[in-house]
Design a protein around this motif. Sequence first.
Motif, PDB file in Angstrom:
ATOM      1  N   ALA A 240      -9.582  63.658  -7.433  1.00  0.00           N
ATOM      2  CA  ALA A 240      -9.264  64.777  -8.059  1.00  0.00           C
ATOM      3  C   ALA A 240      -9.525  65.072  -9.383  1.00  0.00           C
ATOM      4  O   ALA A 240      -9.856  66.044  -9.924  1.00  0.00           O
ATOM      5  CB  ALA A 240      -7.551  64.743  -8.188  1.00  0.00           C
ATOM      6  N   ALA A 241      -9.859  63.860 -10.470  1.00  0.00           N
ATOM      7  CA  ALA A 241     -10.477  64.313 -11.552  1.00  0.00           C
ATOM      8  C   ALA A 241     -11.998  64.413 -11.456  1.00  0.00           C
ATOM      9  O   ALA A 241     -12.382  65.476 -12.352  1.00  0.00           O
ATOM     10  CB  ALA A 241     -10.256  62.650 -12.465  1.00  0.00           C
ATOM     11  N   ASN A 242     -12.771  64.088 -10.678  1.00  0.00           N
ATOM     12  CA  ASN A 242     -13.920  64.619 -10.425  1.00  0.00           C
ATOM     13  C   ASN A 242     -13.993  66.072  -9.871  1.00  0.00           C
ATOM     14  O   ASN A 242     -15.147  66.828 -10.051  1.00  0.00           O
ATOM     15  CB  ASN A 242     -14.804  63.649  -9.327  1.00  0.00           C
TER      16      ASN A 242
ATOM     17  N   TRP B  26     -14.476  74.013 -20.828  1.00  0.00           N
ATOM     18  CA  TRP B  26     -13.840  72.716 -21.553  1.00  0.00           C
ATOM     19  C   TRP B  26     -12.484  72.371 -21.165  1.00  0.00           C
ATOM     20  O   TRP B  26     -11.963  71.311 -21.341  1.00  0.00           O
ATOM     21  CB  TRP B  26     -14.372  72.705 -23.162  1.00  0.00           C
ATOM     22  N   LEU B  27     -11.673  73.499 -21.050  1.00  0.00           N
ATOM     23  CA  LEU B  27     -10.235  73.259 -20.785  1.00  0.00           C
ATOM     24  C   LEU B  27     -10.073  72.644 -19.539  1.00  0.00           C
ATOM     25  O   LEU B  27      -9.234  71.603 -19.607  1.00  0.00           O
ATOM     26  CB  LEU B  27      -9.528  74.750 -20.700  1.00  0.00           C
ATOM     27  N   PHE B  28     -11.009  72.500 -18.509  1.00  0.00           N
ATOM     28  CA  PHE B  28     -10.872  72.007 -17.363  1.00  0.00           C
ATOM     29  C   PHE B  28     -11.158  70.447 -17.483  1.00  0.00           C
ATOM     30  O   PHE B  28     -10.675  69.660 -16.878  1.00  0.00           O
ATOM     31  CB  PHE B  28     -11.872  72.332 -16.430  1.00  0.00           C
ATOM     32  N   ALA B  29     -11.832  70.183 -18.625  1.00  0.00           N
ATOM     33  CA  ALA B  29     -12.231  68.664 -18.979  1.00  0.00           C
ATOM     34  C   ALA B  29     -11.091  67.839 -19.694  1.00  0.00           C
ATOM     35  O   ALA B  29     -11.044  66.662 -19.425  1.00  0.00           O
ATOM     36  CB  ALA B  29     -13.424  68.514 -19.948  1.00  0.00           C
ATOM     37  N   LEU B  30     -10.145  68.519 -20.146  1.00  0.00           N
ATOM     38  CA  LEU B  30      -9.109  67.921 -20.811  1.00  0.00           C
ATOM     39  C   LEU B  30      -8.421  66.620 -20.009  1.00  0.00           C
ATOM     40  O   LEU B  30      -8.114  65.587 -20.434  1.00  0.00           O
ATOM     41  CB  LEU B  30      -7.876  68.745 -21.424  1.00  0.00           C
TER      42      LEU B  30
ATOM     43  N   ILE C 177     -16.440  55.409  -0.818  1.00  0.00           N
ATOM     44  CA  ILE C 177     -16.562  55.244  -2.167  1.00  0.00           C
ATOM     45  C   ILE C 177     -17.249  56.462  -2.744  1.00  0.00           C
ATOM     46  O   ILE C 177     -17.091  56.958  -3.950  1.00  0.00           O
ATOM     47  CB  ILE C 177     -17.427  53.902  -2.731  1.00  0.00           C
ATOM     48  N   PHE C 178     -18.225  57.043  -1.959  1.00  0.00           N
ATOM     49  CA  PHE C 178     -19.342  58.027  -2.337  1.00  0.00           C
ATOM     50  C   PHE C 178     -18.343  59.524  -2.473  1.00  0.00           C
ATOM     51  O   PHE C 178     -18.788  60.476  -2.689  1.00  0.00           O
ATOM     52  CB  PHE C 178     -20.395  58.172  -1.689  1.00  0.00           C
ATOM     53  N   THR C 179     -17.253  59.489  -1.885  1.00  0.00           N
ATOM     54  CA  THR C 179     -16.440  60.764  -1.787  1.00  0.00           C
ATOM     55  C   THR C 179     -16.102  61.296  -3.096  1.00  0.00           C
ATOM     56  O   THR C 179     -16.082  62.691  -3.228  1.00  0.00           O
ATOM     57  CB  THR C 179     -14.929  60.413  -1.333  1.00  0.00           C
ATOM     58  N   TYR C 180     -16.017  60.554  -4.016  1.00  0.00           N
ATOM     59  CA  TYR C 180     -16.013  61.161  -5.572  1.00  0.00           C
ATOM     60  C   TYR C 180     -17.057  62.026  -6.015  1.00  0.00           C
ATOM     61  O   TYR C 180     -16.858  62.913  -6.648  1.00  0.00           O
ATOM     62  CB  TYR C 180     -15.290  60.337  -6.466  1.00  0.00           C
ATOM     63  N   VAL C 181     -18.228  61.486  -5.657  1.00  0.00           N
ATOM     64  CA  VAL C 181     -19.480  61.987  -5.895  1.00  0.00           C
ATOM     65  C   VAL C 181     -19.575  63.419  -5.206  1.00  0.00           C
ATOM     66  O   VAL C 181     -20.128  64.363  -5.607  1.00  0.00           O
ATOM     67  CB  VAL C 181     -20.774  61.259  -5.526  1.00  0.00           C
TER      68      VAL C 181
END
Length: 428
Positions: free
Chosen positions: A114-116, A93-97, A58-62
């Motif tokens: 991937a999102a994180n 900010w472009l990376f946040a889209l 579960i913590f892999t995303y962190v």
Amino acid sequence: MSPRTTDHPLRLGLRPNAAQFILLVAINALVGGMVGQQQTVLPLLAETEFGLTGYTFIFTYVAAFGITKAIANYFAGTFSDRYGRKPVLLIGWLFALPVPLMLIFTPNWGWVVAANILLGINQGLTWSTTVVMKIDLVGPKQRGLAMGLNEAAGYGAVAVTSLLAGYLAEQYGLRPAPFLLGLAYTAIALLLSGLFVKETRGHALLDAGQHVARADGLHDHLHARLTDRQIAAQTSLKEPALSSASQAGLVNNLNFGLSWGLFPLLFATAELTVAQIGLLFALYPGVWGVGQLVTGALSDRIGRKHLITGGMATQAAALVVIALGDGFGGWAAGTALLGAGTAMVYPTLLAVIGDVAHPAWRGRAVGIYRVWRDLGYAVGAVLGGIIADLMGLHAAVWVAAGISALSALVVAIRMYETHQPTSAAPQG
């Protein structure tokens, strides 16, 4: 590059740069909100929708977030010194889209990781750049105040958005409602950054021209022409204040990374509601955010070292309270105390970097410090996950408490006081 960006001569200080400073504070609040939208929701999403029960998994995303953000911090500092601050802010900010959309439509946990990774790039580039820009604008005299306002905005937004995301999740489900906040934040930030933010590298050049050496001779060897490798070595290992700040920053974010992945699961063992878990999670960055309004400015008056030492010790005590707790009341007290300890440390560490680093390589020093600090996310997530799997959730909190106490001892022994009020007199 001439230290002029308008028809008017540039000046250092909070008052003459108030409009740009306030704008950057607002943008950093949006940066923090991007993290807050997911902190309450993702651990619960992992268990309820994807059936993930292993804490380490579960913590892999962190961990993915922390490692990526740490690397992005380095490039943010290097590129902002080389190409300017504003381009780095916009690219970040472009990376946040894509991030909110990926979390809304994710079919498996790999999409969340991937999102994180993208979120880590966003956070590293944007947060580091707003830090450097504020230090550029205010000059040496109000560095602690500037960092207090910056970090208060960012982590205050983490708290408010965590609370709002928890409410939306309880009312409308874990998806998509909480992540619509991120879509709105990204659109507003791109608009503000593109149209209204001005480049601040000219202020850094002005600061460099007015730079005054310390009366005690410290930093004389840290002249303006250090290579990237020398800056990394000084910030990481060699310079006592810089390297002490780097290790304290790592431990501080180890606690944050641990809390991000572990606290919602720990709180859920007491059968608390999603809203109660959201409130507990919001207390930590909430007290942290508000507290920095006081502690940043306080470090300009009483110095940096004692606030950092006391803050790390306070975090250790808070984690003990959380480890001993088994219900809402005890955990509320512990998370609030943890926020107070973090507020003492967070803006003060950044002020230390600004105190010691020469304006010519300040951006790179901030980037290196934030590499170490944000590696703490990954260390806390992985270490916490492994210990939780082997020994239980409470044991992971106890280990973090011990590490925090050791960090306080290192700062007390190794760091010297970096704030020298008399050296800040020339303001132009």
